[in-house]
Design an enzyme around this catalytic site. Structure first.
Site, PDB file in Angstrom:
ATOM      1  N   HIS A  12       0.816  -1.220   0.000  1.00 28.77           N
ATOM      2  CA  HIS A  12       0.000   0.000   0.000  1.00 28.77           C
ATOM      3  C   HIS A  12       0.853   1.275   0.000  1.00 28.77           C
ATOM      4  CE1 HIS A  12      -0.038  -0.485   4.679  1.00 28.77           C
ATOM      5  NE2 HIS A  12       0.876   0.416   4.351  1.00 28.77           N
ATOM      6  N   HIS A  59      -1.535   5.267   9.758  1.00 31.79           N
ATOM      7  CA  HIS A  59      -0.250   5.969   9.792  1.00 31.79           C
ATOM      8  C   HIS A  59      -0.357   7.361  10.418  1.00 31.79           C
ATOM      9  CE1 HIS A  59       0.076   2.932   6.618  1.00 31.79           C
ATOM     10  NE2 HIS A  59       1.380   2.975   6.769  1.00 31.79           N
ATOM     11  N   HIS A 196      10.857  -3.234   4.240  1.00 30.52           N
ATOM     12  CA  HIS A 196      11.345  -1.889   3.954  1.00 30.52           C
ATOM     13  C   HIS A 196      11.623  -1.142   5.247  1.00 30.52           C
ATOM     14  CE1 HIS A 196       6.998  -1.261   4.454  1.00 30.52           C
ATOM     15  NE2 HIS A 196       7.155   0.040   4.503  1.00 30.52           N
ATOM     16  N   GLU A 243       4.888  -4.424   8.716  1.00 26.15           N
ATOM     17  CA  GLU A 243       3.517  -4.436   8.186  1.00 26.15           C
ATOM     18  C   GLU A 243       3.099  -5.803   7.626  1.00 26.15           C
ATOM     19  OE1 GLU A 243       3.148   0.241   6.735  1.00 26.15           O
ATOM     20  OE2 GLU A 243       3.636  -1.321   5.281  1.00 26.15           O
TER      21      GLU A 243
END
Length: 295
Positions: A12, A59, A196, A243
């Protein structure tokens, strides 16, 4: 009873939204990622889900560092996005499914999950972009083809829920869907990742080997990642790569048995992130013929 037809996992990254807004799907940089979705679109057309339970992380739009629940469930009539500062257009609101939301809330509490119930809820790019990827024509047509139930996991503020706890959450969600007194067809969507890290000494970190091992495990050995503690998982996938907990939770809704993996794609990098897409059907249940995915 409701029918859980499958689970989809996808990345996403906010940059995906800019690519969609600028019509860059066939650009050389973006094409390998967007080319992963036609088989998923074909499956969705055949499977015809009525409801999407979307497992994602916030977030800072709806929750911030002063109040960050470990697990939260939306129970609103509709959900809207807002300007997060990425320059992404705010799209069509998503219709909620309050009946499934409250059934899920009651079921999770009965399973001893302490959750936050949100009767008003903003949803950020972690939900809005996967919805656009899965149903790219919806906004042009003026309506989403599914109602949604947002399930938000904390992957931002420590302490984070362990992979084992997230797996149990997914199992509980799967049981709740199966016990919902409805004839609706439900798809579960897990968003985020893969490996990441956006800050610190390891900024730009990607672990292809671990990503691919994790993806392979989801089909045949879905509890594989539950052996990791959060610090160990962060070491493997990076701070933001955690995530993948949403992928694990979504896969767990299908149960412990080996699921039928219909489609899988892995691509690096997208905006310094490893990106992937996976599509599963429950073990022993063939919702869509494989030939239909190639149509």
């Amino acid at each position: 009873m409701a029918n859980l037809v499958g689970a989809i996992t996808t990345s996403h990254v906010p940059a995906i939204g800019k690519a969609i807004a600028r019509d860059l799907q066939q650009d050389a940089y973006w094409k390998p990622f967007f080319d992963s979705f036609p088989p998923v679109h074909s499956w969705l057309q055949q499977a015809r889900p009525d409801v999407a339970v979307v497992i994602y992380n916030d977030h800072g739009l709806n929750f911030f560092l002063d109040k960050m629940p470990t697990f939260s469930v939306g129970a609103a009539p509709s959900y809207s996005g807002a300007d997060e500062g990425w320059g992404l257009p705010v799209g069509l609101p998503f219709p909620g499914n309050e009946d499934l939301s409250w059934h899920l809330v009651n079921s999770l509490v009965a399973d001893e999950f302490d959750i936050t119930t949100c009767q008003e809820m903003l949803v950020d790019h972690a939900l809005t972009l996967p919805m656009k990827l899965l149903w790219p024509q919806a906004e042009q047509q003026g309506a989403w083809p599914v109602t949604i139930v947002p399930v938000c996991l904390n992957t931002v503020l420590f302490p984070l829920p362990t992979p084992a706890r997230c797996y149990k959450l997914g199992q509980s969600i799967g049981r709740a869907i199966a016990s919902w007194q409805s004839d609706k067809r439900v798809v579960v969507v897990g968003t985020g990742g893969l490996s990441h890290q956006l800050d610190g000494e390891r900024a730009g970190f990607i672990n292809k080997q671990f990503d691919q091992q994790f993806m392979q495990s989801l089909a045949s050995d879905p509890q594989w990642a539950t052996k990791y503690a959060i610090p160990e998982l962060v070491e493997q996938v990076g701070t933001q790569g955690i995530e993948l907990l949403m992928w694990l939770t979504a896969r767990a809704t299908l149960g412990n048995e080996a699921a039928r993996e219909l489609h899988s794609s892995y691509h690096i990098p997208i905006s310094n992130t490893a990106a992937g897409v996976m599509l599963f059907e429950p073990a022993g249940q063939q919702v869509v013929q494989e030939e239909a995915l190639a149509a």
